[in-house]
Design a protein around this motif. Sequence first.
Motif, short mmCIF file in Angstrom:
data_model
loop_
_atom_site.label_atom_id
_atom_site.label_comp_id
_atom_site.label_asym_id
_atom_site.label_seq_id
_atom_site.Cartn_x
_atom_site.Cartn_y
_atom_site.Cartn_z
N LEU A 73 17.60 48.29 76.88
CA LEU A 73 18.89 48.41 76.18
C LEU A 73 19.32 49.87 76.12
CD1 LEU A 73 18.65 45.93 73.16
CD2 LEU A 73 19.77 45.57 75.33
N GLN A 74 18.33 50.74 75.86
CA GLN A 74 18.63 52.18 75.78
C GLN A 74 19.20 52.67 77.10
OE1 GLN A 74 14.94 53.60 74.36
NE2 GLN A 74 15.86 54.77 72.68
N LYS A 75 18.57 52.23 78.20
CA LYS A 75 19.00 52.64 79.54
C LYS A 75 20.46 52.25 79.78
CE LYS A 75 15.45 51.63 82.27
NZ LYS A 75 14.88 50.74 83.29
N ASN A 76 20.86 51.12 79.19
CA ASN A 76 22.23 50.64 79.38
C ASN A 76 23.21 51.20 78.36
OD1 ASN A 76 21.65 49.15 81.62
ND2 ASN A 76 21.04 47.37 80.42
N GLY A 77 22.74 52.20 77.60
CA GLY A 77 23.63 52.88 76.65
C GLY A 77 24.02 52.03 75.45
N GLN A 78 23.17 51.04 75.13
CA GLN A 78 23.48 50.15 74.00
C GLN A 78 23.26 50.88 72.67
OE1 GLN A 78 23.66 46.53 74.98
NE2 GLN A 78 24.73 46.36 73.03
N ASP A 79 24.14 50.64 71.72
CA ASP A 79 23.96 51.17 70.37
C ASP A 79 22.77 50.43 69.72
OD1 ASP A 79 24.04 51.75 67.71
OD2 ASP A 79 26.03 50.89 67.34
N LEU A 80 21.74 51.18 69.28
CA LEU A 80 20.52 50.52 68.82
C LEU A 80 20.40 50.45 67.29
CD1 LEU A 80 17.94 51.79 71.46
CD2 LEU A 80 18.95 49.53 71.27
N THR A 81 21.54 50.58 66.61
CA THR A 81 21.52 50.57 65.14
C THR A 81 20.79 49.34 64.59
OG1 THR A 81 23.72 51.51 65.31
CG2 THR A 81 23.04 50.80 63.11
N ASP A 82 21.01 48.17 65.21
CA ASP A 82 20.44 46.93 64.67
C ASP A 82 19.08 46.58 65.29
OD1 ASP A 82 22.71 46.53 63.10
OD2 ASP A 82 23.79 45.66 64.81
N TRP A 83 18.56 47.49 66.13
CA TRP A 83 17.38 47.13 66.91
C TRP A 83 16.20 46.68 66.06
CZ3 TRP A 83 15.74 45.24 71.21
CH2 TRP A 83 14.37 45.22 71.44
N ASP A 84 15.83 47.47 65.03
CA ASP A 84 14.60 47.16 64.30
C ASP A 84 14.64 45.76 63.69
OD1 ASP A 84 13.54 49.53 65.00
OD2 ASP A 84 14.10 50.57 63.15
N ALA A 85 15.80 45.42 63.12
CA ALA A 85 15.91 44.08 62.52
C ALA A 85 15.85 43.01 63.62
CB ALA A 85 17.23 43.97 61.76
#
Length: 501
Positions: A73-85
Amino acid sequence: MPKDFCDILANNKPDPCTLVIFGGSGDLTRRKLIPALYSLFSRNQLPEPFAVIGCSRTQLTSDQYRDRLKKDLQKNGQDLTDWDAFASLLYYYPVSYDSAGFSGLREYLIQQDRTCSCRGNRIFDLAVPPSLYPIIAELLGRTKLSREDDDGNGWARIVVEKPFGRDLESAKELDRILHDSFREEQIFRIDHYLAKETVQNMLIFRFANSIFEPIWNRHHIEHVSIMAAESLGVGNRAGYYEQAGVLRDMFQNHMMQLLVLTAMEPPCRLEAGAVQDEKVKTIRSLRDFHPARGSRISLGQYEAGLIDGVAVSGYRQEQGIARQSLVPTFALMELYLDNWRWQGVPFFLVSGKRLPRKTTRIVVQFKEVPHKLFQSMFGDSISANRLVIETFPEEAIRLNFQTKSPGAATCLRTMVMDFTYSAHYPGKPLEAYGRVLLDCMNGDHMLFWRQDGIEASWDFLTPVLEECEQCCNLDQQLHYYAAGTWGPESVQGLMKKIIRS
Ligand SMILES: NC(=O)c1ccc[n+]([C@@H]2O[C@H](COP(=O)([O-])OP(=O)(O)OC[C@H]3O[C@@H](n4cnc5c(N)ncnc54)[C@H](OP(=O)(O)O)[C@@H]3O)[C@@H](O)[C@H]2O)c1
C-alpha cells in the motif's frame, strides 16, 4: 433517489463474516483485493466484526503478512492513517491443498470464529491460478466448509475469478465441480468491470431516462464501438497470457458484458434474476461468427515500439513468452445481433495491449441527419451525433452535437455536453473490487455472472477460438503492430473511426 436514502443504503452494513482469500500471497490479492478492503474499511463500510484470512502455501506469520501488505500500500502512495486498525483484522494461515491442509484450515477457522464472533459466515475467494479452482472447491466440500447447515457454520459463499474455464466444455466442467459442493446462490463469479460506476450507470442512463430509449435501435444508430485499450504489456502474467491471449482474457468476459449492457432489453424488474435473463437473451442473439465464412476479425501482436516516448519490448521478447508465440495481444471483431432492435447495426469490439494509451469506452455513433439542410454550406463535414460512455481515464458520459458559432456567418461547431463523475462526486470513488466484495458480503448477485451467461458467451466464442487457433496458416492471420500504435496497419481506417471522439 434522495441523497439521504443513498446514505442510508450505503451505511447498511453486511452481516459479520470472515473473508478467506486463497492465493493470499498473490498479485490479485496484493494489488486489488487488499487495497479495496482497506478502502471499504476507511469508509466504514466493512461488516463488524470482520476478519480477512490470507491463505497460501508460502510460510508466513500473520505479522509478516501484514508487513508485506502494508509495504504494497505504501508503494502505491496510499494514505496509511487507518492502517493499524485495519491490520488488526488481517491474519495469515499457510495452507496445503490437500485433505490434511484443509482439515487444519477448518479447525483454524472455527477457532478464529470464536475469537472474532463472525458467526461462522464465510466467503472463500479463489485468488489462485484457475487450475486450483476445482481442487479448492472439492476440498471445501469434503471438509464441509461449504455447508451452511453444519455445526459452527453460518453462510458460505465462494468467489470465482475469471477465467471461468478455457472453453465451453471446461466452463461446464468447472460449474459441475462447483455445484458438487455449492448451490448456485452460494457462487459468485466476479467480473469487476461490471462494478465500475459508468458501467452500472448504463442501465440507469438507458432505462431511467425517457429520451434515449426510443432512439436506441437500428433506426437511429449507425454503429457501436466498445474499446478496452491498455498501454501496458503482458507484465508478469506471461504464463497466464500465453494460455489465454486477448480473446479469452478480454472478450469472453469484460467485452461481452459491455456489449450486453449496451444492447440488452429492459428487464421487467431491477433484480438480479431478471437482469441476468435479459443479458443471456442478448448473448444468445449474437449472430454466429465464422472467420472462414467472412465474419470480420483482426488479430494482432505487439512488436517493440515506444509508449509515451519510452522504448518497450515486443511481446515475444517479454520474459516467459515463447520466441515464436502466435498468441494475439490485439483483436478487433465486428459483431451483429440478430434481433428486432439491432438488426444490421455493427458492434465493433476492440481490445489490445501496448496501445498508445489506456482507455475503456463505449461509443454509440448515431446516423447522420436524414436531410442535409446545410450541405450546400458545409458539404459532408457535418458530423453525426455521438455518445461516449467512458470508464477510463475518466468515468464520464459525453454527447457531441452541432451548434452555430456566434456571429453573422453561419458556421457550425461540434460541441460536447459532458458529465464526469469526478466533477459532481468529489472524493475517491469506490474501487470496482470494493463494490463486488461488498455485494458478495450482502449476497447480491446483480453484478456477477450467472452460469448460463458464461455458457452462452463460450458457446459464441469457442468456434471463433477454434478457427483462430487451429487453422494451419495462423502465422498469416496474425498481424504485427508496433507498441504505441493503434493496432495492425490493416485496421487503421476502422480504428480511426472508432477512436475519434
Ligand atoms: N492479477 C490480476 O490482476 C487478475 C485480474 C483478474 C483476474 N485474475 C485471476 O485471479 C486469479 C489470481 O491471480 P494472480 O495474478 O493473483 O495469480 P498469482 O499471483 O499467479 O497466484 C496467486 C497465488 O497462488 C499461489 N499459487 C500459484 N501457483 C500455484 C500452484 N501451482 N499451486 C498452488 N498455489 C499456487 C501462489 O501462492 P503460494 O505460492 O504462496 O501458494 C500465488 O501467490 C487468477 O485466476 C487470475 O486469472 C487476476
